[in-house]
Design an enzyme around this catalytic site. Sequence first.
Site, PDB file in Angstrom:
ATOM      1  N   LYS A  53      40.281  46.307  44.101  1.00 53.93           N
ATOM      2  CA  LYS A  53      41.457  45.978  43.285  1.00 53.93           C
ATOM      3  C   LYS A  53      42.205  47.249  42.899  1.00 53.93           C
ATOM      4  CE  LYS A  53      39.499  41.646  41.888  1.00 53.93           C
ATOM      5  NZ  LYS A  53      38.448  40.974  41.149  1.00 53.93           N
ATOM      6  N   GLN A  97      36.050  41.244  35.448  1.00 55.26           N
ATOM      7  CA  GLN A  97      35.318  40.918  36.662  1.00 55.26           C
ATOM      8  C   GLN A  97      34.126  40.024  36.337  1.00 55.26           C
ATOM      9  OE1 GLN A  97      36.287  41.921  39.880  1.00 55.26           O
ATOM     10  NE2 GLN A  97      34.735  40.443  40.472  1.00 55.26           N
ATOM     11  N   ASP A 120      44.526  36.393  36.637  1.00 61.47           N
ATOM     12  CA  ASP A 120      43.573  35.617  37.444  1.00 61.47           C
ATOM     13  C   ASP A 120      43.921  34.127  37.415  1.00 61.47           C
ATOM     14  OD1 ASP A 120      41.604  36.794  38.969  1.00 61.47           O
ATOM     15  OD2 ASP A 120      40.197  37.065  37.314  1.00 61.47           O
TER      16      ASP A 120
END
Length: 284
Positions: A53, A97, A120
């Site tokens: 990322k 995460q 997300d």
Amino acid sequence: MQAQIIDGKILSAQVKAEAAAETAALKEKGVTPCLAVILVGEDPASQVYVRGKAKDCHDCGIDSRVIRLPEETTQAELLKLVGELAADKAVNGILVQLPLPAQIDEKAVIDAIPPEKDVDGFSPVNVGRMQIGEPCFLPCTPAGCIRMIESTGTPIEGKRAVVIGRSNIVGKPAALLLLAKNATVTICHSRTANLKELCSSADILVAAVGKAGFVTGDMIKPGAVVIDVGINRGEDGKLHGDVDFAAACEKASYITPVPGGVGLMTRAMLMKNTVQAAARQNGL
Ligand code: NDP
């Protein structure tokens, strides 16, 4: 029939190029998008994802802040950090995460990310907005799947789509996005009867099961578009999808490979969401 491969490398490079161009345009207006990624603990797969990322951000001209916390971090400490990032005007997107260590309640953490920074697309507000078709951050994996299907030129409207899997992060939102594109959608799961029959009626088949080679050739309708979301580490140490790729290639019109498919698109869509977050937060 020999299926054509939907190449995640090529397609994700296109999406990242779009994100880079949008970032450049924002920078001209004095806005540099910034993604904060929080990693708790030492999970090796998570470390790889987080590095990926940060690299994607760099490639697109997006600022990234990777914050690594020790395995023993408490929920209160993590919530405090999320709160600080939520209040920080320089940070446009916050990503925690997953999975988190056992002492931390994932839901409480996701709920603490403000919807406008939830790149997300996992927070209840974004999930609800997606459901009723309001502007929101679409979850990256399902959004990537749709982009891959559309890249084939196959219209989704009117097609029979079957999604295997009903998780909140892949199966359910993939089904909702296909529905929003006017497919007729069936969701299958571990309690589904006549799974084979349902799958083999699908013009579009999305597999998000988490079992290597679960979808066999006889479950695929000739000419179907097959999207393989699964990422399964085999005993050979290699990554395998949920679909028996060789058999599926004999039946499908288009298919995504693993690796080199949906996983790359997931990463690219995160960049798009981050740019969108920066634009929206600055009224652009
Ligand atoms: P989950 O384990 O949360 O969900 C799996 C789903 O598959 C469940 O709904 C489950 O049904 C269903 N299922 C399990 N066994 C069967 C069966 N025998 N028949 C029918 N359905 C079954 O997984 P995720 O959705 O999080 O992930 C799915 C896969 O996608 C994994 O391999 C994961 O690694 C991968 N993944 C890939 C991403 C990418 O970027 N490419 C991103 C996220 C995930 P039930 O609900 O009844 O238990």
